[in-house]
Each structure stands twice: as C-alpha cells, then as structure tokens.
Design an enzyme around this catalytic site. Structure first.
Site, mmCIF file in Angstrom:
data_model
loop_
_atom_site.group_PDB
_atom_site.id
_atom_site.type_symbol
_atom_site.label_atom_id
_atom_site.label_comp_id
_atom_site.label_asym_id
_atom_site.label_seq_id
_atom_site.Cartn_x
_atom_site.Cartn_y
_atom_site.Cartn_z
ATOM 1 N N ASP A 35 -8.330 -2.808 -0.843
ATOM 2 C CA ASP A 35 -8.958 -1.271 -1.009
ATOM 3 C C ASP A 35 -10.601 -0.789 -0.677
ATOM 4 O O ASP A 35 -10.975 -2.208 0.290
ATOM 5 C CB ASP A 35 -9.293 -1.533 -3.248
ATOM 6 C CG ASP A 35 -9.746 -0.853 -3.742
ATOM 7 O OD1 ASP A 35 -8.723 0.295 -3.811
ATOM 8 O OD2 ASP A 35 -10.930 -0.061 -4.304
ATOM 9 N N HIS B 158 -13.020 -1.748 9.231
ATOM 10 C CA HIS B 158 -13.478 -2.934 8.084
ATOM 11 C C HIS B 158 -12.211 -3.896 7.386
ATOM 12 O O HIS B 158 -12.323 -4.322 7.442
ATOM 13 C CB HIS B 158 -14.174 -1.745 7.256
ATOM 14 C CG HIS B 158 -13.134 -0.595 7.036
ATOM 15 N ND1 HIS B 158 -12.725 0.016 7.657
ATOM 16 C CD2 HIS B 158 -12.566 0.166 5.506
ATOM 17 C CE1 HIS B 158 -12.634 1.539 7.203
ATOM 18 N NE2 HIS B 158 -11.943 1.254 6.114
ATOM 19 N N ARG B 159 -11.027 -2.698 8.033
ATOM 20 C CA ARG B 159 -10.251 -3.460 7.318
ATOM 21 C C ARG B 159 -9.733 -4.342 8.511
ATOM 22 O O ARG B 159 -9.071 -5.395 8.393
ATOM 23 C CB ARG B 159 -8.777 -1.848 6.923
ATOM 24 C CG ARG B 159 -7.510 -3.558 7.161
ATOM 25 C CD ARG B 159 -6.838 -1.618 6.826
ATOM 26 N NE ARG B 159 -7.234 -0.770 6.095
ATOM 27 C CZ ARG B 159 -7.892 0.333 5.583
ATOM 28 N NH1 ARG B 159 -7.895 1.586 7.010
ATOM 29 N NH2 ARG B 159 -8.844 1.191 4.592
ATOM 30 N N PHE C 248 -7.228 8.081 9.772
ATOM 31 C CA PHE C 248 -7.014 9.264 8.873
ATOM 32 C C PHE C 248 -7.635 9.257 7.714
ATOM 33 O O PHE C 248 -8.489 8.456 8.264
ATOM 34 C CB PHE C 248 -5.496 7.978 8.051
ATOM 35 C CG PHE C 248 -5.575 7.226 7.437
ATOM 36 C CD1 PHE C 248 -6.039 5.617 8.497
ATOM 37 C CD2 PHE C 248 -5.968 6.635 6.357
ATOM 38 C CE1 PHE C 248 -6.069 4.471 7.255
ATOM 39 C CE2 PHE C 248 -6.473 6.043 4.919
ATOM 40 C CZ PHE C 248 -6.900 4.242 6.275
ATOM 41 N N SER D 107 1.337 -1.221 -0.006
ATOM 42 C CA SER D 107 -0.308 -0.296 -0.503
ATOM 43 C C SER D 107 1.026 1.692 0.065
ATOM 44 O O SER D 107 1.965 1.181 0.759
ATOM 45 C CB SER D 107 -1.030 0.076 0.728
ATOM 46 O OG SER D 107 -1.012 1.442 1.077
HETATM 47 P P1 IMP Z 1 -8.173 2.578 -1.729
HETATM 48 O O1 IMP Z 1 -8.076 2.039 -1.710
HETATM 49 O O2 IMP Z 1 -6.565 3.583 -1.929
HETATM 50 O O3 IMP Z 1 -8.567 3.858 -3.030
HETATM 51 O O4 IMP Z 1 -8.228 4.737 -0.621
HETATM 52 C C1 IMP Z 1 -8.806 4.112 0.316
HETATM 53 C C2 IMP Z 1 -9.205 5.879 0.624
HETATM 54 O O5 IMP Z 1 -10.984 5.668 1.633
HETATM 55 C C3 IMP Z 1 -8.806 6.503 1.767
HETATM 56 O O6 IMP Z 1 -7.578 6.953 0.383
HETATM 57 C C4 IMP Z 1 -9.005 7.182 2.655
HETATM 58 O O7 IMP Z 1 -9.847 8.215 2.097
HETATM 59 C C5 IMP Z 1 -10.660 6.372 2.707
HETATM 60 N N1 IMP Z 1 -10.530 5.496 3.894
HETATM 61 C C6 IMP Z 1 -10.399 3.943 3.926
HETATM 62 N N2 IMP Z 1 -9.898 3.118 4.891
HETATM 63 C C7 IMP Z 1 -10.426 4.465 5.470
HETATM 64 C C8 IMP Z 1 -9.973 4.285 6.826
HETATM 65 O O8 IMP Z 1 -9.713 3.154 7.638
HETATM 66 N N3 IMP Z 1 -10.279 5.711 7.549
HETATM 67 C C9 IMP Z 1 -10.404 6.645 7.561
HETATM 68 N N4 IMP Z 1 -10.488 6.642 5.524
HETATM 69 C C10 IMP Z 1 -10.978 5.740 4.952
#
Ligand code: IMP
Length: 204
Positions: free
Chosen positions: A76, A186-187, A158, A17
C-alpha cells in the site's frame, strides 16, 4: 532455494496487486522467485481499503495468500505532499474523485498546488507485506523524498511519476530508467527491507 542437488528451485510468490504499474515493479524486483500475478490464479476478492498503509498492505497480502494457498506480497503506497498536510497519502489512487486516470489525478494535484511556493516538498511512501496461507505475515516500509514539479515530465513509470522529482535528481521519476527507479523508490526500498524478513520467516 537449493534443491539439494546443486541446482535451485524457484519458490512461488503471488504479487497481489490489481494496479498493473505496481505489479510490474514488484515482479521485476522479486528476481529470486517464480512470480505469479493475479491473472494466474482464481479470482481473489479484496475488501475495500479503509485502514492505514500497514493495515491495507497486510490485509491484501493475507486475503490473497489464504484464497490461493500461495505466499503473497502486496503493498500500500501513496504520495504525501507537505503543502497539502500530507494528502493525498493512502487516498492517492482516488485523489480528485472517481473517473480520473493517472493523468487526471496528477493534473488535479498540480491544480491544488498552483499557489503553493516552490519547492513543494513531498515523499512517496510504501508499506510492503508478505503473507502466508497459514495467516503469518511480515511487513516493512520505505520512502522516497522529493518534490512536486510545476508540470509533467517523462513517459516512464505510472501514477504521479511525471510530476515527482526525487531528492538529489534533476529529472522526474518518469524520466528515470526502471533500474534507477527501483534503486531509490519507496517500493524498491520497502521490498529490500522485506527480503531479510521473508528469509528469516522461511528458515524459522
Ligand atoms: P494503492 O496502494 O493501491 O492505494 O495505490 C497507491 C497510489 O499511489 C497509486 O495508484 C498511485 O496513484 C500512487 N503511487 C504509489 N506508488 C507510486 C509510484 O511509484 N509512482 C507513482 N505513483 C505512485
């Protein structure tokens, strides 16, 4: 992993990531692994993201595993807001247009919701993928339901954490400890669901 002599040998896992907030969270949940970050390996070139969560997560993990020869985990994820028809979803990282930081993005979200009645239901959603250099992979998902607050609260986490309050809590995600967030996020849930699939893959 047992080493046959009563000790244990950590297996390597690359956290694929480029988002430092996500990478930190994934790394601290992978306690059984010797965790590598993208800074520890030769540069990996990732394609533009354009698919759904599962496709994006699997592609990132596969690209990293094949490029480095190290099993790799990627996720993602995104924020889905009911009053916005599920947006920003997979586009959460780009919401509000180019040039915004995390704060700019959550401020754009609060602006878009200024006329929406409370509570503004939402969920974080995550698909986590683990891929191996031979092209095999496993995926799992997790969600964290909640609502969008009227204004930001807290300094932790974040992304949209300051404006998201998980269901059953009276604090923003950014006001929770790391351990609290990992237990319900969720993660955290996607990685908990992924762990037995990785284990099954390793033992055959
Ligand atoms: P990607 O998975 O790289 O497309 O990015 C997911 C985006 O969703 C991140 O840059 C955040 O803006 C938002 N996001 C995903 N997970 C979290 C979290 O645990 N807290 C806050 N924002 C999240």
């Amino acid at each position: 992993m047992a080493d046959g002599q009563g000790g244990s040998v950590a297996r390597k896992m690359l956290v694929a990531s480029q988002n430092p907030g996500k990478a930190r969270e994934i790394a601290r949940i992978l306690v059984d692994w010797e965790v590598l970050s993208l800074a520890d390996v030769d540069p990996v070139e990732f394609p533009e993201e354009g698919g759904d969560y599962a496709e994006n997560a699997r592609t990132k993990a596969l690209v990293a595993a094949k490029a480095t020869g190290v099993p790799s985990i990627a996720d993602d994820s995104g924020l889905e807001v009911a009053a916005l028809g599920g947006a920003p979803g997979p586009y959460s990282a780009r919401y509000g247009g180019p040039g915004l930081d995390d704060r700019g993005r959550y401020e754009a979200l609060l602006d878009a919701l200024c006329d929406a009645p409370t509570p503004r239901g939402a969920r974080f959603y995550c698909v986590a993928a683990c891929a191996w250099p031979d092209g095999s992979s496993v995926i799992a998902d997790g969600e964290c339901p909640g609502e969008i607050l009227i204004g930001p609260r807290g300094e932790g986490g974040f992304g949209y954490d300051p404006v998201f309050q998980p269901e059953g809590f009276d604090r923003a995600m950014a006001e929770m400890s790391r351990e609290e967030k990992d237990a319900i996020s969720h993660r955290g849930r996607a990685l908990a669901a992924l762990a037995p699939l990785i284990h099954s893959h390793l033992v055959g």
